[in-house]
Design an enzyme around this catalytic site. Structure first.
Site: not given
Length: 374
Positions: A63, A200, A306
């Site tokens: 904002e 990632r 992973e």
């Protein structure tokens, strides 16, 4: 806390919120642990006066960036409307409340895509705007879902105290992640690997196990797409087998070595950017729920996994995975390593159910995104 009643949104409001969502996406890899927020300000005739996205933690929110953009253009926002993807904050954290900035700027209306679940906000920003005479309308339906989705990890951490867990795998058509001897480079194409780096970048932390470190020596940082932030790399290593020269321990970014035994140490010191944490479970392994709680306290919103079949299986078997990110290559490997080590089922009815959220072709490969069914 309820945001209170709102009038139905016009198509023009939805269009502006979609613009704001595109701005929010610019905060990926920038704003963590703060939510990704976008804001568009326009006058009564629909002319855009300012746009903004949340900056790095401690810097301006969306904002304020939109107000600054309008000011830099010499445009007056008084009587205008702001469309913002997340409820303006109502508390003084590292920056002043955004709802106060919008009131001071003289805006007549604010359209909010989603209510902020954070306890210090959670409807308070909307209430403060309305108390100051600003009309506030709150979206629902698809646009509200999209606004929550871009901050899915923030919502999860605030509401459940742990990050959103996304498990990424690259597999063949017959579900193999590697040959029997562990060779897997590369099952998928360069385009799929670049896309994996973009996921990632979304994450506050990337998790793997020592087996993957020893077999593949990955870096697990973000290299193939631009980013301002590197995720925390978390390595589960029950017995301190991670070599000090392992690529995952090298800068850039910080590393958390999680051990099952308090006395376990890597072969040699790895630098001040490496922290060690002991989280033994009753069976001598690492307490995975405790790890997620610890990462939640570290303000990790999204955890990107992973890893190999053992850690993948442990997370899945304990119901800790929220989302599967699967890259499927058009090849058959035959005998090889599975996606995860899972127990045999007595019946199909016992299977864990997932729902597909999206599918996308990436060169020769296919990306599947699936979430656990409630």
């Amino acid at each position: 806390m309820s945001a209170g009643p709102s009038a139905g949104l016009a198509p023009a409001d939805t269009a502006r919120l979609r613009e704001a969502l595109a701005l929010a996406a610019q905060a990926i890899g920038v704003s963590d642990p703060n939510p990704r927020v976008g804001c568009v300000i326009a006058d009564a005739d629909g002319r855009v006066l300012g746009r903004g996205a949340t900056q790095a933690a401690g810097q301006a929110h969306a904002e304020v960036m939109a107000l600054r953009d309008a000011q830099a253009r010499g445009l007056d926002v008084r009587g205008g409307t702001a469309w913002v993807t997340l409820e303006p904050c109502a508390h003084h954290g590292r920056t002043p409340p955004c709802c106060d900035a919008l009131v001071a700027a003289g805006l007549a209306r604010v359209v909010v895509a989603a209510v902020d679940p954070f306890g210090a906000v959670n409807g308070a920003g909307i209430a403060r705007l309305r108390a100051a005479g600003v009309q506030v309308d709150v979206a629902d339906g698809e646009i509200a879902d999209a606004a929550r989705d871009i901050n899915i990890g923030f919502f999860q951490r605030v509401q459940r105290g742990r990050p959103w867990v996304r498990l990424k795998v690259a597999v063949s058509l017959d579900g193999r992640t590697a040959l029997p001897d562990g060779r897997s480079q590369w099952i998928t194409s360069a385009k799929a690997r670049q896309d994996g780096h973009a996921w990632r970048r979304r994450a506050g932390a990337v998790l793997t196990g020592v087996g993957t470190v020893l077999a593949d020596d990955p870096r697990l940082d973000v290299r193939l797409v631009p980013t301002q932030l590197q995720p925390l790399r978390v390595v589960l290593d029950t017995q301190g087998r991670t070599p000090a020269q392992a690529q995952v321990l090298q800068p850039p970014g910080r590393v958390l070595l999680v051990q099952g035994l308090a006395g376990a140490q890597p072969a040699a010191a790895a630098g001040d950017h490496v922290e060690r944490l002991a989280l033994p479970a009753a069976d001598g392994r690492i307490d995975l729920p405790a790890l997620l709680a610890d990462l939640g306290r570290r303000q990790i919103n999204e955890l990107h996994v992973e890893a190999g079949a053992t850690l993948n299986g442990a997370l899945l078997n304990q119901g800790l995975v929220d989302e599967l990110l699967v890259y499927v290559a058009p090849m058959l490997l035959g005998a090889g390593r599975p996606l995860a080590e899972l127990p045999a089922l007595a019946a199909l009815a016992d299977a864990t159910r997932w729902r597909f959220v999206s599918t996308q072709a990436l060169g020769p490969d296919l990306r599947l995104l699936a979430r656990r069914q409630a």
